[in-house]
Write a protein that holds these residues in place. Sequence first.
Motif, PDB file in Angstrom:
ATOM      1  N   PRO A 163       0.528   5.188 -11.924  1.00 51.83           N
ATOM      2  CA  PRO A 163       1.368   5.902 -10.955  1.00 51.83           C
ATOM      3  C   PRO A 163       1.975   4.936  -9.940  1.00 51.83           C
ATOM      4  O   PRO A 163       1.356   3.935  -9.572  1.00 51.83           O
ATOM      5  CB  PRO A 163       0.372   6.845 -10.266  1.00 51.83           C
ATOM      6  N   GLU A 164       3.159   5.248  -9.491  1.00 50.11           N
ATOM      7  CA  GLU A 164       3.843   4.441  -8.479  1.00 50.11           C
ATOM      8  C   GLU A 164       3.473   5.007  -7.109  1.00 50.11           C
ATOM      9  O   GLU A 164       4.089   5.957  -6.634  1.00 50.11           O
ATOM     10  CB  GLU A 164       5.357   4.467  -8.689  1.00 50.11           C
ATOM     11  N   PHE A 165       2.446   4.420  -6.502  1.00 50.17           N
ATOM     12  CA  PHE A 165       1.924   4.961  -5.249  1.00 50.17           C
ATOM     13  C   PHE A 165       2.764   4.593  -4.038  1.00 50.17           C
ATOM     14  O   PHE A 165       2.614   5.198  -2.985  1.00 50.17           O
ATOM     15  CB  PHE A 165       0.469   4.533  -5.053  1.00 50.17           C
ATOM     16  N   ALA A 166       3.654   3.608  -4.157  1.00 43.85           N
ATOM     17  CA  ALA A 166       4.548   3.284  -3.052  1.00 43.85           C
ATOM     18  C   ALA A 166       5.567   4.411  -2.932  1.00 43.85           C
ATOM     19  O   ALA A 166       6.088   4.896  -3.930  1.00 43.85           O
ATOM     20  CB  ALA A 166       5.261   1.959  -3.311  1.00 43.85           C
ATOM     21  N   GLY A 167       5.800   4.845  -1.726  1.00 39.72           N
ATOM     22  CA  GLY A 167       6.775   5.916  -1.525  1.00 39.72           C
ATOM     23  C   GLY A 167       6.953   6.238  -0.061  1.00 39.72           C
ATOM     24  O   GLY A 167       6.024   6.102   0.727  1.00 39.72           O
ATOM     25  N   GLY A 168       8.148   6.653   0.307  1.00 33.86           N
ATOM     26  CA  GLY A 168       8.423   7.034   1.685  1.00 33.86           C
ATOM     27  C   GLY A 168       8.225   5.893   2.662  1.00 33.86           C
ATOM     28  O   GLY A 168       7.823   6.108   3.798  1.00 33.86           O
ATOM     29  N   GLY A 169       8.469   4.671   2.191  1.00 35.12           N
ATOM     30  CA  GLY A 169       8.293   3.518   3.064  1.00 35.12           C
ATOM     31  C   GLY A 169       6.852   3.043   3.173  1.00 35.12           C
ATOM     32  O   GLY A 169       6.558   2.130   3.930  1.00 35.12           O
ATOM     33  N   VAL A 170       5.955   3.647   2.420  1.00 32.20           N
ATOM     34  CA  VAL A 170       4.535   3.283   2.463  1.00 32.20           C
ATOM     35  C   VAL A 170       4.179   2.533   1.187  1.00 32.20           C
ATOM     36  O   VAL A 170       4.446   3.018   0.082  1.00 32.20           O
ATOM     37  CB  VAL A 170       3.637   4.541   2.587  1.00 32.20           C
ATOM     38  N   VAL A 171       3.581   1.366   1.350  1.00 34.25           N
ATOM     39  CA  VAL A 171       3.141   0.561   0.214  1.00 34.25           C
ATOM     40  C   VAL A 171       1.705   0.123   0.491  1.00 34.25           C
ATOM     41  O   VAL A 171       1.447  -0.544   1.495  1.00 34.25           O
ATOM     42  CB  VAL A 171       4.038  -0.688   0.024  1.00 34.25           C
ATOM     43  N   PRO A 172       0.759   0.516  -0.376  1.00 33.16           N
ATOM     44  CA  PRO A 172      -0.621   0.049  -0.169  1.00 33.16           C
ATOM     45  C   PRO A 172      -0.684  -1.473  -0.261  1.00 33.16           C
ATOM     46  O   PRO A 172       0.100  -2.097  -0.992  1.00 33.16           O
ATOM     47  CB  PRO A 172      -1.392   0.674  -1.329  1.00 33.16           C
ATOM     48  N   LEU A 173      -1.619  -2.071   0.474  1.00 32.93           N
ATOM     49  CA  LEU A 173      -1.829  -3.516   0.375  1.00 32.93           C
ATOM     50  C   LEU A 173      -2.249  -3.893  -1.031  1.00 32.93           C
ATOM     51  O   LEU A 173      -1.850  -4.923  -1.557  1.00 32.93           O
ATOM     52  CB  LEU A 173      -2.956  -3.967   1.317  1.00 32.93           C
ATOM     53  N   GLU A 174      -3.081  -3.036  -1.609  1.00 38.84           N
ATOM     54  CA  GLU A 174      -3.648  -3.313  -2.917  1.00 38.84           C
ATOM     55  C   GLU A 174      -3.979  -1.993  -3.597  1.00 38.84           C
ATOM     56  O   GLU A 174      -4.345  -1.021  -2.943  1.00 38.84           O
ATOM     57  CB  GLU A 174      -4.931  -4.124  -2.702  1.00 38.84           C
ATOM     58  N   VAL A 175      -3.829  -1.960  -4.918  1.00 45.31           N
ATOM     59  CA  VAL A 175      -4.245  -0.806  -5.714  1.00 45.31           C
ATOM     60  C   VAL A 175      -5.293  -1.317  -6.698  1.00 45.31           C
ATOM     61  O   VAL A 175      -4.985  -2.103  -7.586  1.00 45.31           O
ATOM     62  CB  VAL A 175      -3.061  -0.161  -6.473  1.00 45.31           C
ATOM     63  N   LEU A 176      -6.532  -0.891  -6.483  1.00 41.45           N
ATOM     64  CA  LEU A 176      -7.639  -1.284  -7.358  1.00 41.45           C
ATOM     65  C   LEU A 176      -7.835  -0.183  -8.387  1.00 41.45           C
ATOM     66  O   LEU A 176      -7.844   0.997  -8.040  1.00 41.45           O
ATOM     67  CB  LEU A 176      -8.909  -1.494  -6.545  1.00 41.45           C
TER      68      LEU A 176
ATOM     69  N   PRO B  63      -0.895   5.443   6.739  1.00 46.26           N
ATOM     70  CA  PRO B  63       0.468   5.842   7.111  1.00 46.26           C
ATOM     71  C   PRO B  63       0.448   6.883   8.233  1.00 46.26           C
ATOM     72  O   PRO B  63      -0.444   7.740   8.283  1.00 46.26           O
ATOM     73  CB  PRO B  63       1.027   6.462   5.830  1.00 46.26           C
ATOM     74  N   PRO B  64       1.429   6.825   9.122  1.00 44.61           N
ATOM     75  CA  PRO B  64       1.477   7.803  10.222  1.00 44.61           C
ATOM     76  C   PRO B  64       1.658   9.240   9.714  1.00 44.61           C
ATOM     77  O   PRO B  64       1.120  10.172  10.303  1.00 44.61           O
ATOM     78  CB  PRO B  64       2.657   7.362  11.080  1.00 44.61           C
ATOM     79  N   LEU B  65       2.411   9.419   8.636  1.00 44.54           N
ATOM     80  CA  LEU B  65       2.589  10.752   8.052  1.00 44.54           C
ATOM     81  C   LEU B  65       1.640  10.870   6.864  1.00 44.54           C
ATOM     82  O   LEU B  65       2.053  10.993   5.709  1.00 44.54           O
ATOM     83  CB  LEU B  65       4.044  10.959   7.632  1.00 44.54           C
ATOM     84  N   LEU B  66       0.336  10.832   7.162  1.00 43.77           N
ATOM     85  CA  LEU B  66      -0.704  10.743   6.143  1.00 43.77           C
ATOM     86  C   LEU B  66      -0.646  11.880   5.138  1.00 43.77           C
ATOM     87  O   LEU B  66      -0.680  11.653   3.929  1.00 43.77           O
ATOM     88  CB  LEU B  66      -2.088  10.681   6.792  1.00 43.77           C
ATOM     89  N   HIS B  67      -0.543  13.117   5.589  1.00 44.25           N
ATOM     90  CA  HIS B  67      -0.545  14.256   4.666  1.00 44.25           C
ATOM     91  C   HIS B  67       0.637  14.212   3.701  1.00 44.25           C
ATOM     92  O   HIS B  67       0.494  14.512   2.521  1.00 44.25           O
ATOM     93  CB  HIS B  67      -0.586  15.580   5.428  1.00 44.25           C
ATOM     94  N   ARG B  68       1.782  13.813   4.200  1.00 48.09           N
ATOM     95  CA  ARG B  68       2.960  13.689   3.340  1.00 48.09           C
ATOM     96  C   ARG B  68       2.722  12.609   2.275  1.00 48.09           C
ATOM     97  O   ARG B  68       3.046  12.791   1.106  1.00 48.09           O
ATOM     98  CB  ARG B  68       4.195  13.357   4.165  1.00 48.09           C
ATOM     99  N   TYR B  69       2.134  11.483   2.691  1.00 48.49           N
ATOM    100  CA  TYR B  69       1.868  10.411   1.736  1.00 48.49           C
ATOM    101  C   TYR B  69       0.806  10.838   0.718  1.00 48.49           C
ATOM    102  O   TYR B  69       0.936  10.545  -0.476  1.00 48.49           O
ATOM    103  CB  TYR B  69       1.425   9.129   2.458  1.00 48.49           C
ATOM    104  N   LEU B  70      -0.234  11.534   1.146  1.00 52.44           N
ATOM    105  CA  LEU B  70      -1.266  11.996   0.209  1.00 52.44           C
ATOM    106  C   LEU B  70      -0.673  12.952  -0.823  1.00 52.44           C
ATOM    107  O   LEU B  70      -1.024  12.893  -2.008  1.00 52.44           O
ATOM    108  CB  LEU B  70      -2.422  12.654   0.967  1.00 52.44           C
ATOM    109  N   ALA B  71       0.228  13.822  -0.396  1.00 52.99           N
ATOM    110  CA  ALA B  71       0.904  14.729  -1.339  1.00 52.99           C
ATOM    111  C   ALA B  71       1.720  13.915  -2.342  1.00 52.99           C
ATOM    112  O   ALA B  71       1.736  14.229  -3.541  1.00 52.99           O
ATOM    113  CB  ALA B  71       1.794  15.719  -0.587  1.00 52.99           C
ATOM    114  N   HIS B  72       2.379  12.864  -1.878  1.00 54.27           N
ATOM    115  CA  HIS B  72       3.127  11.979  -2.780  1.00 54.27           C
ATOM    116  C   HIS B  72       2.192  11.365  -3.822  1.00 54.27           C
ATOM    117  O   HIS B  72       2.497  11.354  -5.013  1.00 54.27           O
ATOM    118  CB  HIS B  72       3.823  10.872  -1.979  1.00 54.27           C
ATOM    119  N   CYS B  73       1.045  10.857  -3.389  1.00 51.38           N
ATOM    120  CA  CYS B  73       0.079  10.239  -4.307  1.00 51.38           C
ATOM    121  C   CYS B  73      -0.378  11.238  -5.359  1.00 51.38           C
ATOM    122  O   CYS B  73      -0.469  10.907  -6.545  1.00 51.38           O
ATOM    123  CB  CYS B  73      -1.136   9.708  -3.538  1.00 51.38           C
ATOM    124  N   LEU B  74      -0.675  12.453  -4.949  1.00 48.35           N
ATOM    125  CA  LEU B  74      -1.089  13.487  -5.902  1.00 48.35           C
ATOM    126  C   LEU B  74       0.037  13.787  -6.892  1.00 48.35           C
ATOM    127  O   LEU B  74      -0.193  13.904  -8.096  1.00 48.35           O
ATOM    128  CB  LEU B  74      -1.504  14.761  -5.165  1.00 48.35           C
TER     129      LEU B  74
END
Length: 152
Positions: free
Chosen positions: A28-41, A65-76
């Motif tokens: 999955p492409e977890f980067a989104g909405g300007g948020v990029v994890p430092l690392e994906v293990l 991320p400041p908009l955590l819930h939005r980013y978590l929904a993106h990850c899902l």
Amino acid sequence: MTDLASGLHFAAQPVVSVFVPGVPARVPEFAGGGVVPLEVLTYPLERDDPYARVTEYDLVFDELPPLLHRYLAHCLRVACAAGDTVVWLGFEGSFHFDHLLTEAVAPQVYGVCAPGGEPVVAPDLRTLGTPEWRLVVTAHGSLLQGPNPGGR
């Protein structure tokens, strides 16, 4: 603290754990909405039964991320699309093959998504202990395929 972000600080750095039954066709492409994890293990979780597999992705951050819930929904959403299966977000130590999206682990699961559905993210830590949240988690658990959830 009752905010969800406080539950994600179990290590030196905050980590979001995404669980996908089987082995997704693509990462999955977890980067989104300007948020990029430092690392994906990536961790393949298996038990003696060769058909029981779950892939865990740990998304490591310096700062959530400041908009955590939005980013978590993106990850899902992206994990659900990549795996074409029910996926979930869970706290460290929540995973066990005998308790995939059951009532026993519902307080440790803070987000779920099923193919064709919208991601559901708990608004706060208090929600995780409610009967309504247990119902959300177990309803998604009932959508896991066959007698061997996590198998492919």
